[in-house]
Design a protein around this motif. Structure first.
Motif, mmCIF file in Angstrom:
data_model
loop_
_atom_site.group_PDB
_atom_site.id
_atom_site.type_symbol
_atom_site.label_atom_id
_atom_site.label_comp_id
_atom_site.label_asym_id
_atom_site.label_seq_id
_atom_site.Cartn_x
_atom_site.Cartn_y
_atom_site.Cartn_z
ATOM 1 N N THR A 1 121.062 40.231 11.397
ATOM 2 C CA THR A 1 119.841 40.394 12.188
ATOM 3 C C THR A 1 119.755 41.798 12.774
ATOM 4 O OG1 THR A 1 119.707 38.039 12.696
ATOM 5 C CG2 THR A 1 118.599 39.538 14.218
ATOM 6 N N ILE A 2 120.888 42.343 13.209
ATOM 7 C CA ILE A 2 120.902 43.713 13.737
ATOM 8 C C ILE A 2 120.474 44.697 12.651
ATOM 9 C CG2 ILE A 2 122.335 45.532 14.723
ATOM 10 C CD1 ILE A 2 122.011 43.241 16.663
ATOM 11 N N TRP A 3 121.077 44.589 11.476
ATOM 12 C CA TRP A 3 120.725 45.486 10.370
ATOM 13 C C TRP A 3 119.274 45.282 9.932
ATOM 14 C CZ3 TRP A 3 125.631 43.878 7.187
ATOM 15 C CH2 TRP A 3 126.745 44.583 7.665
ATOM 16 N N GLY A 4 118.878 44.013 9.802
ATOM 17 C CA GLY A 4 117.557 43.716 9.266
ATOM 18 C C GLY A 4 116.423 44.259 10.112
ATOM 19 N N ASN A 5 116.647 44.351 11.423
ATOM 20 C CA ASN A 5 115.608 44.849 12.329
ATOM 21 C C ASN A 5 115.913 46.238 12.881
ATOM 22 O OD1 ASN A 5 113.736 42.360 12.721
ATOM 23 N ND2 ASN A 5 115.801 41.528 12.963
ATOM 24 N N LYS A 6 117.006 46.857 12.386
ATOM 25 C CA LYS A 6 117.413 48.200 12.830
ATOM 26 C C LYS A 6 117.507 48.274 14.358
ATOM 27 C CE LYS A 6 115.604 50.636 8.763
ATOM 28 N NZ LYS A 6 115.306 49.419 7.976
ATOM 29 N N ILE A 7 118.202 47.306 14.932
ATOM 30 C CA ILE A 7 118.314 47.185 16.386
ATOM 31 C C ILE A 7 119.454 48.071 16.887
ATOM 32 C CG2 ILE A 7 118.873 45.583 18.270
ATOM 33 C CD1 ILE A 7 117.595 43.373 16.454
ATOM 34 N N GLU A 8 119.155 48.939 17.847
ATOM 35 C CA GLU A 8 120.163 49.850 18.391
ATOM 36 C C GLU A 8 120.551 49.529 19.832
ATOM 37 O OE1 GLU A 8 118.997 53.892 17.850
ATOM 38 O OE2 GLU A 8 119.082 53.779 15.661
ATOM 39 N N ALA A 9 119.882 48.571 20.454
ATOM 40 C CA ALA A 9 120.250 48.133 21.805
ATOM 41 C C ALA A 9 119.795 46.697 21.975
ATOM 42 C CB ALA A 9 119.610 49.015 22.874
ATOM 43 N N CYS A 10 120.610 45.905 22.654
ATOM 44 C CA CYS A 10 120.240 44.499 22.810
ATOM 45 C C CYS A 10 120.868 43.922 24.067
ATOM 46 C CB CYS A 10 120.659 43.677 21.592
ATOM 47 S SG CYS A 10 122.446 43.484 21.414
ATOM 48 N N ILE A 11 120.306 42.802 24.502
ATOM 49 C CA ILE A 11 120.842 42.036 25.626
ATOM 50 C C ILE A 11 121.014 40.593 25.172
ATOM 51 C CG2 ILE A 11 120.443 41.161 27.956
ATOM 52 C CD1 ILE A 11 118.704 43.610 28.489
ATOM 53 N N PHE A 12 122.225 40.074 25.334
ATOM 54 C CA PHE A 12 122.473 38.652 25.118
ATOM 55 C C PHE A 12 122.444 37.945 26.462
ATOM 56 C CE2 PHE A 12 124.234 40.403 21.247
ATOM 57 C CZ PHE A 12 123.865 39.463 20.291
ATOM 58 N N ILE A 13 121.777 36.802 26.480
ATOM 59 C CA ILE A 13 121.681 36.033 27.717
ATOM 60 C C ILE A 13 121.485 34.565 27.372
ATOM 61 C CG2 ILE A 13 119.190 36.506 27.892
ATOM 62 C CD1 ILE A 13 119.617 36.598 30.959
ATOM 63 N N GLY A 14 122.243 33.704 28.041
ATOM 64 C CA GLY A 14 122.120 32.279 27.761
ATOM 65 C C GLY A 14 122.897 31.824 26.543
ATOM 66 N N VAL A 15 123.926 32.589 26.160
ATOM 67 C CA VAL A 15 124.782 32.225 25.030
ATOM 68 C C VAL A 15 126.131 31.768 25.586
ATOM 69 C CG1 VAL A 15 125.900 33.035 22.913
ATOM 70 C CG2 VAL A 15 123.640 33.924 23.560
ATOM 71 N N HIS A 16 126.642 30.642 25.108
ATOM 72 C CA HIS A 16 127.956 30.189 25.563
ATOM 73 C C HIS A 16 128.996 31.283 25.321
ATOM 74 C CE1 HIS A 16 126.029 26.211 25.374
ATOM 75 N NE2 HIS A 16 126.941 25.842 26.247
ATOM 76 N N CYS A 17 129.918 31.413 26.258
ATOM 77 C CA CYS A 17 130.798 32.579 26.279
ATOM 78 C C CYS A 17 131.607 32.755 25.002
ATOM 79 C CB CYS A 17 131.738 32.495 27.484
ATOM 80 S SG CYS A 17 130.904 32.720 29.067
ATOM 81 N N HIS A 18 132.142 31.674 24.441
ATOM 82 C CA HIS A 18 132.989 31.832 23.264
ATOM 83 C C HIS A 18 132.186 32.341 22.074
ATOM 84 C CE1 HIS A 18 131.579 27.752 23.874
ATOM 85 N NE2 HIS A 18 131.729 27.445 22.609
ATOM 86 N N TYR A 19 130.924 31.923 21.965
ATOM 87 C CA TYR A 19 130.096 32.438 20.875
ATOM 88 C C TYR A 19 129.618 33.857 21.168
ATOM 89 C CZ TYR A 19 130.094 28.015 18.409
ATOM 90 O OH TYR A 19 130.482 26.909 17.703
ATOM 91 N N ALA A 20 129.367 34.156 22.425
ATOM 92 C CA ALA A 20 129.002 35.531 22.772
ATOM 93 C C ALA A 20 130.142 36.488 22.445
ATOM 94 C CB ALA A 20 128.637 35.619 24.252
ATOM 95 N N ASN A 21 131.372 36.088 22.756
ATOM 96 C CA ASN A 21 132.518 36.953 22.455
ATOM 97 C C ASN A 21 132.625 37.230 20.961
ATOM 98 O OD1 ASN A 21 133.350 37.201 25.116
ATOM 99 N ND2 ASN A 21 134.718 35.440 25.024
ATOM 100 N N LEU A 22 132.480 36.186 20.159
ATOM 101 C CA LEU A 22 132.518 36.346 18.704
ATOM 102 C C LEU A 22 131.420 37.301 18.240
ATOM 103 C CD1 LEU A 22 133.396 35.412 15.816
ATOM 104 C CD2 LEU A 22 131.754 33.538 16.064
ATOM 105 N N THR A 23 130.220 37.087 18.739
ATOM 106 C CA THR A 23 129.067 37.889 18.330
ATOM 107 C C THR A 23 129.250 39.357 18.699
ATOM 108 O OG1 THR A 23 127.605 35.972 18.579
ATOM 109 C CG2 THR A 23 126.579 38.149 18.623
ATOM 110 N N LEU A 24 129.678 39.613 19.921
ATOM 111 C CA LEU A 24 129.819 40.992 20.394
ATOM 112 C C LEU A 24 130.858 41.759 19.580
ATOM 113 C CD1 LEU A 24 129.670 40.184 24.188
ATOM 114 C CD2 LEU A 24 127.980 41.545 22.931
ATOM 115 N N LYS A 25 131.953 41.105 19.236
ATOM 116 C CA LYS A 25 132.990 41.770 18.436
ATOM 117 C C LYS A 25 132.460 42.128 17.050
ATOM 118 C CE LYS A 25 137.118 39.763 20.636
ATOM 119 N NZ LYS A 25 136.465 39.099 21.779
#
Length: 246
Positions: A118-142
């Motif tokens: 999704t980051i590549w597909g939309n050429k996203i260079e900045a984002c905010i995650f909110i409302g994501v369970h912590c263990h999945y947020a950790n996986l995603t951020l890494k």
């Protein structure tokens, strides 16, 4: 200030922030590139990234997407108030955590098992995650730090996320609204105006087609789903099971 948590792409299997010695922030503090700072300073740096980098995006997760109690609904309203302060922001949801195979639609959703698509597909260079369970947020951020150049922020209801470039903790609806006010102040200091129409949210191509060619919307006019079919309860989740992480 020397960065401890560097923006990516960091390559295959980069060290986690914890391996680099970064701990979650103390209460009323946040993190900026791995350094503990006062909470408002972390919010200011989030804002600057979202105002200056390409295709800034808010990724709301299940804890605020599903209208399963008043607490979640209030946080969802606060997120829309935050979006109202960011001109041209995208909102792409993470409605659940199941892998999307064989193909994900990057203009529709982001998924923690392959967020880079999704980051590549939309050429996203900045984002905010909110409302994501912590263990999945950790996986995603890494994964995002490993494979993309996106500067990540996490507004967390628990202890914060050390693998994000910027994070704050203990984020209830009041704190999200505080972030919105910080974003407003920083935006005004930078001389960035909001559209007169209030339509600060830009649709992805798919979202635009769903909305009959409309390209933007005012987030304050986005209705919250009604309880029932628009609620996590429809999928067997109970509010009391999720309250602590919400």
């Amino acid at each position: 200030m020397e960065r401890i948590v560097e923006p990516g792409p960091a390559g295959f299997h980069p060290p986690s922030a914890a391996e680099l010695g970064v701990l979650p922030p103390l209460p009323e503090h946040g993190l900026t590139f791995g350094h503990e700072v006062p909470e408002e300073k972390a919010m200011e740096e989030m804002a600057k990234a979202m105002f200056t980098r390409q295709n800034a995006t808010i990724f709301p997760g299940p804890l605020i997407l599903w209208n399963w109690n008043d607490h979640a609904a209030d946080k969802a309203r606060a997120v829309l108030e935050l979006a109202a302060q960011i001109p041209e922001v995208l909102i792409i949801p993470m409605p659940d955590y199941r892998p999307k195979y064989p193909k994900i639609e990057p203009e529709e959703v982001i998924n923690p098992n392959h967020p880079n698509l999704t980051i590549w597909g939309n050429k996203i260079e900045a984002c905010i995650f909110i409302g994501v369970h912590c263990h999945y947020a950790n996986l995603t951020l890494k994964m995002i730090r490993a494979g993309t150049n996106c500067w990540t922020s996490a507004i967390c209801a628990e202890q914060g996320h050390e693998d994000a470039m910027f994070t704050v903790r203990d984020s209830d609806a009041a704190k999200i609204r505080k972030a919105a006010q910080v974003f407003k102040r920083v935006r005004e200091e930078m001389g960035i105006a909001l559209p007169e129409s209030g339509e600060s949210v830009r649709f992805t191509g798919l979202q635009s087609r769903v909305h009959e060619g409309k390209t933007h919307t005012n987030p304050l006019n986005i209705p919250l789903g009604e309880e029932g079919t628009a609620s996590a309860a429809a999928f067997g989740h109970k509010a009391e099971d999720m309250q602590r992480e919400g």
